[in-house]
Design a protein around this motif. Structure first.
Motif: not given
Lengths: 399, 225
Positions: A299, A302-308, A392-393, A396-397, B59, B83, B86-87
């Motif tokens: 999780e 994922i948060l990092r991947a979506i830009g958090i 990150m990957l 996630i993976l 990524l 980041m 991406r955001l």
């Protein structure tokens, strides 16, 4: 600043919607870690505090005056008492005179400490009058009555029975031998303070002593002072000193003698055990939080991947850890205060120095709560940083 | 630089180490993706499709080469910059949805928007998007209470919330049935045609290629067609 609420929001959702059993187990472990941190120190503090109270309540009072060096008595004690009584914060005073005599019961005699007191005044300084296990306490006018401690009376259950009267009872006669002369006293009562040193003493009235030793009139060997708990003992001590009295003034701490070394040993053990408890609590908390965060690795990825931003993720876990700690501290405090403390008051540990109940000052309590809080925050911070710095990957993976 | 291209990747290489073995996942790949394109990447398992997509979506970073997105050389960016990129500009859809289990559908969608706006605004935007995708009845459901297709739509909504210029999708229909797959692809088609969003998608299904405007095929880390 717009993002400031996000860590709180995430932490709240984790708590609200996370697995209930995992949350309960985590909170249970945090509670146990906190109780572990306060229980052992409070037990040792309770023993030390119990012993100190025994000394104050049965032997010395809060402050006490002894004869000047090289002298046997404090002279003009009545005048001295009135002077001291006038000091603000002094609640009550009792003068005691050590009777240089031996006690004899049947064929057994011994040199126990015999003290002459004014029972009405001593009642207000010492709690011996409330510790009678047989018979009754002295009356001011008693001239042939004596009360003796449980260790003098003896009996099968008594710790020092071998050196006692071996089961003397109320109503039995004992002889007080002073300067070769003997006077018979009737045992009026037997007291048990649960403090061996106190229970090896006997008391007669001042009036009785004055009759057999007229030279003791208006003299004392100790003056015990009870102060108002709200008052500043240091100020009272200084005020008495300023009176230039015929005696030396001490605080109760200076009279602890053997107890001083016992207390100091307990204190050392307490510090060691506290350190161990902190270590155990720290390791427990770190493991709990670390496992929690590692389970959230995906999780976090994922948060990092979506830009958090990582600091938001880290802060959310720090908040989560702090909330776990706060709930653990609150639950631990409730269990400690409402179950453990009352239980040990009802069933105290009985020791020769007194009954031990759980006791921890609020400052010690707060220090331990703070320790748990900081350890938890660090325990949340470090693994969260590690996980947010990992690839990150991979997170996630699940690689 | 020709501004016709939204992504321009030059000679990118990515290697992995597996014990003593070095695996070249992508080998000197150059690719230009035009604005408004619907590009599908195909290839066998292990051909390097996902690795390429990860590099393009920022990524992961390539060992060598450069990736320009909207004329910005992203390979020079630090993680913080990547980041933010991406955001603000990219959306990514994972094969297995990658939703946060503790958040409801709408909370998952609004999460990236909460980095930029108030909860209220983020929630309103998320609801509007979910309504468009036919998820208005499911906003308060947790991911575990949604079907695969619904979860993927939630993931799409999350990728769209900050109005990205490019959407990357890694086999988004792999776990879906035929109807749900068609739904997802229709959404992509709509986003591409009506909203002019560039889509870069990996697929294994030959019939899905019909949705693509352009295609590339990878084999052993190289573009072969």
């Amino acid at each position: 600043m717009r993002q400031f609420y996000l860590p709180f929001y995430l932490a709240w959702q984790y708590i609200r919607r996370g697995r209930k059993w995992t949350l309960l187990l985590t909170l249970f472990l945090m509670t146990v870690a906190f109780i572990n941190l306060v229980f052992v120190p409070s037990l040792f503090s309770g023993i030390i505090d119990g012993a100190n109270k025994q000394i104050i309540n049965t032997m010395t009072g809060d402050l006490y005056i002894t004869p000047k060096d090289g002298r046997d008595f404090i002279n003009n004690k009545d005048q001295l008492i009135s002077q001291v009584q006038a000091i603000e914060g002094v609640e009550s005073i009792s003068a005691k005179t050590l009777v240089p005599a031996r006690l004899k019961y049947n064929n057994i005699s011994g040199n126990w400490q015999i003290l002459a007191i004014n029972p009405n005044k001593d009642k207000k300084v010492s709690n011996i009058s409330q510790k009678m296990i047989s018979g009754s306490y002295l009356n001011e006018l008693d001239t042939d009555k004596i009360i003796i401690g449980r260790q003098i009376a003896g009996g099968k259950e008594v710790e020092e029975d071998a050196f006692s009267f071996k089961d003397a009872r109320v109503g039995d006669k004992v002889s007080l031998i002073l300067d070769g002369k003997s006077k018979e006293f009737t045992i009026k009562g037997i007291f048990d303070t649960n403090f061996v040193e106190s229970d090896k003493r006997a008391f007669i009235t001042e009036k009785a002593l004055n009759e057999i030793m007229p030279s003791s009139i208006n003299k004392a060997t100790t003056i015990n002072i009870k102060t108002d708990p709200e008052s500043n003992q240091g100020n009272i001590f200084e005020s008495i000193k300023d009176l230039n009295i015929d005696g030396n003034i001490f605080t109760w701490q200076e009279s602890t003698g053997l107890m001083k070394s016992v207390s100091s040993s307990f204190l050392s053990i307490n510090i060691l055990l506290s350190f161990t408890s902190v270590l155990i609590a720290a390791v427990t908390i770190i493991i709990i939080i670390y496992v929690t965060i590692i389970n959230k690795r995906k999780e976090i990825g994922i948060l990092r991947a979506i830009g958090i931003k990582p600091y938001i993720i880290i802060f959310s876990y720090v908040i989560l850890s702090a909330v776990y700690a706060a709930i653990g501290i609150i639950a631990g405090t409730v269990i400690f205060m409402t179950i453990l403390v009352p239980y040990f008051i009802a069933h105290p540990f009985s020791l020769p120095i007194g009954d031990a109940v759980l006791f921890l000052s609020w400052s010690d309590f707060l220090i331990r709560a703070e320790i748990i809080m900081w350890v938890s925050v660090i325990a949340g911070f470090i693994p969260a940083v590690i996980v947010t710095r990992a690839k990150m990957l991979d997170a996630i993976l699940g690689r | 630089m020709n501004d016709h291209y939204i992504i321009k990747a030059e000679s990118i290489t990515k290697t992995y180490h597996s014990g003593r073995t070095i695996i070249k996942a992508i080998d000197n790949v150059s690719i230009n993706i035009a604005k408004g394109d619907f590009l599908m990447i195909t290839g066998r398992n292990g051909s390097g499709k996902s690795t390429l997509l990860h590099q393009l979506a920022l990524l992961d970073s390539p060992d060598s080469g450069a990736i320009h997105i909207e004329e910005k050389n992203t390979t020079k960016l630090h993680e913080k910059g990547r980041m933010e990129f991406r955001l603000l500009r990219l959306g990514y859809i994972f094969q297995e949805y990658a939703l946060i289990a503790e958040l409801t559908a709408i909370e998952n969608v609004m999460l990236p928007a909460m980095m930029l706006e108030s909860i209220k605004k983020a929630k309103r935007k998320a609801f509007e998007l979910m309504e468009k995708l036919g998820l208005e009845e499911k906003v308060n459901r947790l991911p575990s209470e949604l079907s695969g297709g619904e979860q993927q739509k939630v993931a799409i909504a999350r990728a769209l919330i900050n109005r990205p210029k490019i959407i990357f999708a890694d086999e988004p229909t792999a776990n879906l049935d035929t109807i749900a797959s068609k739904d997802v692809l229709d959404i992509f088609k709509y986003l591409n045609q009506k909203e002019s969003i560039t889509i870069v998608m990996i697929t294994h299904e030959p019939e899905e290629l019909a949705y693509a405007k352009s295609k590339v095929q990878l084999s052993d880390g190289r573009i072969v067609s």
